[in-house]
Design a protein around this motif. Structure first.
Motif, PDB file in Angstrom:
ATOM      1  N   CYS A   1       0.852  -1.183   0.000  1.00 34.61           N
ATOM      2  CA  CYS A   1       0.000   0.000   0.000  1.00 34.61           C
ATOM      3  C   CYS A   1       0.889   1.234   0.000  1.00 34.61           C
ATOM      4  O   CYS A   1       2.034   1.185   0.473  1.00 34.61           O
ATOM      5  N   ALA A   2       0.367   2.324  -0.560  1.00 31.75           N
ATOM      6  CA  ALA A   2       1.106   3.579  -0.624  1.00 31.75           C
ATOM      7  C   ALA A   2       1.010   4.309   0.710  1.00 31.75           C
ATOM      8  O   ALA A   2       0.011   4.216   1.427  1.00 31.75           O
ATOM      9  N   CYS A   3       2.068   5.054   1.043  1.00 29.60           N
ATOM     10  CA  CYS A   3       2.123   5.838   2.276  1.00 29.60           C
ATOM     11  C   CYS A   3       2.492   7.278   1.930  1.00 29.60           C
ATOM     12  O   CYS A   3       3.237   7.529   0.976  1.00 29.60           O
ATOM     13  N   SER A   4       2.006   8.207   2.735  1.00 26.14           N
ATOM     14  CA  SER A   4       2.251   9.621   2.466  1.00 26.14           C
ATOM     15  C   SER A   4       3.677  10.044   2.778  1.00 26.14           C
ATOM     16  O   SER A   4       4.160  11.056   2.263  1.00 26.14           O
ATOM     17  N   SER A   5       4.368   9.278   3.632  1.00 23.70           N
ATOM     18  CA  SER A   5       5.720   9.661   4.043  1.00 23.70           C
ATOM     19  C   SER A   5       6.475   8.440   4.544  1.00 23.70           C
ATOM     20  O   SER A   5       5.885   7.380   4.806  1.00 23.70           O
ATOM     21  N   GLU A   6       7.782   8.613   4.711  1.00 28.63           N
ATOM     22  CA  GLU A   6       8.592   7.528   5.273  1.00 28.63           C
ATOM     23  C   GLU A   6       8.179   7.248   6.712  1.00 28.63           C
ATOM     24  O   GLU A   6       8.141   6.087   7.138  1.00 28.63           O
ATOM     25  N   ASP A   7       7.857   8.308   7.455  1.00 26.66           N
ATOM     26  CA  ASP A   7       7.413   8.121   8.840  1.00 26.66           C
ATOM     27  C   ASP A   7       6.136   7.284   8.913  1.00 26.66           C
ATOM     28  O   ASP A   7       5.991   6.430   9.792  1.00 26.66           O
ATOM     29  N   ALA A   8       5.211   7.544   7.981  1.00 28.27           N
ATOM     30  CA  ALA A   8       3.965   6.769   7.948  1.00 28.27           C
ATOM     31  C   ALA A   8       4.257   5.297   7.665  1.00 28.27           C
ATOM     32  O   ALA A   8       3.643   4.400   8.262  1.00 28.27           O
ATOM     33  N   ALA A   9       5.193   5.040   6.763  1.00 30.02           N
ATOM     34  CA  ALA A   9       5.582   3.655   6.465  1.00 30.02           C
ATOM     35  C   ALA A   9       6.198   2.994   7.694  1.00 30.02           C
ATOM     36  O   ALA A   9       5.905   1.826   8.006  1.00 30.02           O
ATOM     37  N   ASN A  10       7.036   3.738   8.407  1.00 30.29           N
ATOM     38  CA  ASN A  10       7.664   3.195   9.616  1.00 30.29           C
ATOM     39  C   ASN A  10       6.622   2.826  10.664  1.00 30.29           C
ATOM     40  O   ASN A  10       6.755   1.801  11.356  1.00 30.29           O
ATOM     41  N   GLU A  11       5.584   3.637  10.793  1.00 29.01           N
ATOM     42  CA  GLU A  11       4.546   3.375  11.784  1.00 29.01           C
ATOM     43  C   GLU A  11       3.779   2.092  11.448  1.00 29.01           C
ATOM     44  O   GLU A  11       3.428   1.313  12.339  1.00 29.01           O
ATOM     45  N   ILE A  12       3.519   1.872  10.164  1.00 28.03           N
ATOM     46  CA  ILE A  12       2.837   0.640   9.755  1.00 28.03           C
ATOM     47  C   ILE A  12       3.697  -0.576  10.093  1.00 28.03           C
ATOM     48  O   ILE A  12       3.213  -1.579  10.630  1.00 28.03           O
ATOM     49  N   LEU A  13       4.987  -0.490   9.777  1.00 24.39           N
ATOM     50  CA  LEU A  13       5.878  -1.611  10.043  1.00 24.39           C
ATOM     51  C   LEU A  13       5.950  -1.939  11.534  1.00 24.39           C
ATOM     52  O   LEU A  13       6.056  -3.106  11.918  1.00 24.39           O
ATOM     53  N   LYS A  14       5.871  -0.912  12.375  1.00 27.75           N
ATOM     54  CA  LYS A  14       5.893  -1.136  13.824  1.00 27.75           C
ATOM     55  C   LYS A  14       4.654  -1.896  14.309  1.00 27.75           C
ATOM     56  O   LYS A  14       4.691  -2.576  15.335  1.00 27.75           O
ATOM     57  N   ASP A  15       3.543  -1.751  13.565  1.00 22.79           N
ATOM     58  CA  ASP A  15       2.272  -2.335  13.988  1.00 22.79           C
ATOM     59  C   ASP A  15       2.096  -3.797  13.601  1.00 22.79           C
ATOM     60  O   ASP A  15       1.122  -4.436  14.009  1.00 22.79           O
ATOM     61  N   ILE A  16       3.000  -4.332  12.789  1.00 25.59           N
ATOM     62  CA  ILE A  16       2.831  -5.718  12.336  1.00 25.59           C
ATOM     63  C   ILE A  16       2.859  -6.659  13.539  1.00 25.59           C
ATOM     64  O   ILE A  16       3.799  -6.636  14.332  1.00 25.59           O
ATOM     65  N   PRO A  17       1.825  -7.479  13.697  1.00 22.53           N
ATOM     66  CA  PRO A  17       1.750  -8.364  14.872  1.00 22.53           C
ATOM     67  C   PRO A  17       2.913  -9.347  14.921  1.00 22.53           C
ATOM     68  O   PRO A  17       3.312  -9.926  13.907  1.00 22.53           O
ATOM     69  N   GLY A  18       3.441  -9.543  16.106  1.00 19.62           N
ATOM     70  CA  GLY A  18       4.584 -10.428  16.280  1.00 19.62           C
ATOM     71  C   GLY A  18       4.284 -11.873  15.940  1.00 19.62           C
ATOM     72  O   GLY A  18       5.180 -12.632  15.570  1.00 19.62           O
ATOM     73  N   GLU A  19       3.005 -12.257  16.050  1.00 15.72           N
ATOM     74  CA  GLU A  19       2.675 -13.663  15.791  1.00 15.72           C
ATOM     75  C   GLU A  19       2.717 -14.003  14.299  1.00 15.72           C
ATOM     76  O   GLU A  19       2.698 -15.179  13.922  1.00 15.72           O
ATOM     77  N   LEU A  20       2.758 -12.977  13.434  1.00 10.80           N
ATOM     78  CA  LEU A  20       2.812 -13.231  11.986  1.00 10.80           C
ATOM     79  C   LEU A  20       4.276 -13.373  11.566  1.00 10.80           C
ATOM     80  O   LEU A  20       4.834 -12.569  10.829  1.00 10.80           O
ATOM     81  N   GLN A  21       4.890 -14.458  12.043  1.00  5.57           N
ATOM     82  CA  GLN A  21       6.328 -14.633  11.864  1.00  5.57           C
ATOM     83  C   GLN A  21       6.705 -15.041  10.446  1.00  5.57           C
ATOM     84  O   GLN A  21       7.878 -14.960  10.069  1.00  5.57           O
TER      85      GLN A  21
END
Length: 287
Positions: free
Chosen positions: A247-267
């Protein structure tokens, strides 16, 4: 002065910002329309000159014998086409996932043609390399085209395309999709209406889709899980024949925030951010 080696030659990934299947030719090839977007996630290739005409891939790649590797095939195709007596040792530092829909193999082949055309001083033009690359696969000409493009035909009819300057989050959901399984499916839509380049310029406002996605998620439900999760942050969809989704993101910071949210159980997931590129990193090497 003759160059004896070329190191760290990038082979960038692509995203299909949309992909429609508009028909099928009598020879079985599918007619497509798509918007190809280069991103800064790359394989790296290293080339050393040989004077004995041998083409040697110096490293092993799991599941890819050297004889069938598009990199080796591209080198031999250029060698035969130009009657070059030179050879090369090629090392492929593979970062792009295989079976991910990012065009990694095609991009590797294109970078091989670009680099060896320079190393061997065979002096083929960009157009000549694109015609040669089409023999290796329908996506190869795009990576030789040198910029983002609106694609038609089987992917070889290319028109320059201005695309959004943005970041993307890309998720590889832990599966590898065989392209043939998608295109051979009876469930595949093959009659999408044709659009014009100008129709796409409203992107990302349009409800763009990938016609291959519905087939891929039937065969690989893991792709749907990734799409559903990423849809919370934007218009998520699959690229190419899968398996990667983005998915497209408005900024690098927005992309970083999405990556931080990825659930740990989805290994099984591998996820990264990528910057949109306007042109191929080696475009200056193309005539």
């Amino acid at each position: 002065m003759t160059v004896s080696s070329l190191k760290n030659c990038p082979a960038p990934a692509k995203l299909n910002l949309f992909l429609h299947v508009t028909g099928q030719r009598s020879d079985g090839y599918h007619l497509l329309e798509s918007a190809f977007q280069l991103i800064d996630h790359v394989d790296l290739l290293h080339f050393s000159l040989r004077d004995d005409a041998k083409i040697i891939r110096t490293n092993e790649l799991a599941g890819v014998p050297a004889e069938t590797d598009l990199v080796v095939r591209a080198a031999r195709l250029l060698q035969v086409h130009t009657s070059s007596k030179l050879g090369a040792e090629i090392t492929l530092d593979k970062k792009l996932p295989m079976g991910g829909g990012l065009g990694g193999g095609s991009s590797d082949a294109a970078t091989t043609l670009i680099a060896l055309n320079r190393l061997w001083e065979t002096d083929l033009s960009r157009q000549q390399l694109m015609q040669l690359g089409l023999q290796l696969g329908a996506d190869v000409p795009f990576f030789l085209f040198g910029q983002n493009a609106f694609a038609q035909g089987i992917g070889e009819k290319l028109t320059p395309l201005i695309t959004p300057d943005c970041w993307y989050v890309v998720i590889e959901p832990g599966v590898s999709v065989p392209t043939q399984a998608i295109f051979s499916s009876k469930a595949l839509t093959r009659n999408s209406s044709s659009i014009k380049v100008s129709d796409f310029q409203q992107y990302p406002k349009g409800n763009w889709r990938n016609d291959l996605q519905s087939v891929a998620i039937q065969l690989f439900p893991e792709i749907l899980v990734a799409i559903d999760w990423l849809n919370k942050y934007g218009n998520a969809r699959m690229t190419g024949s899968g398996s990667c989704v983005f998915c497209a993101c408005s900024s690098e910071d927005a992309a970083n925030e999405i990556l931080k949210d990825i659930p740990g159980e989805l290994q099984d997931w591998t996820a990264w951010k990528a910057k949109a590129l306007n042109e191929h990193p080696l475009t200056n090497w193309l005539g």
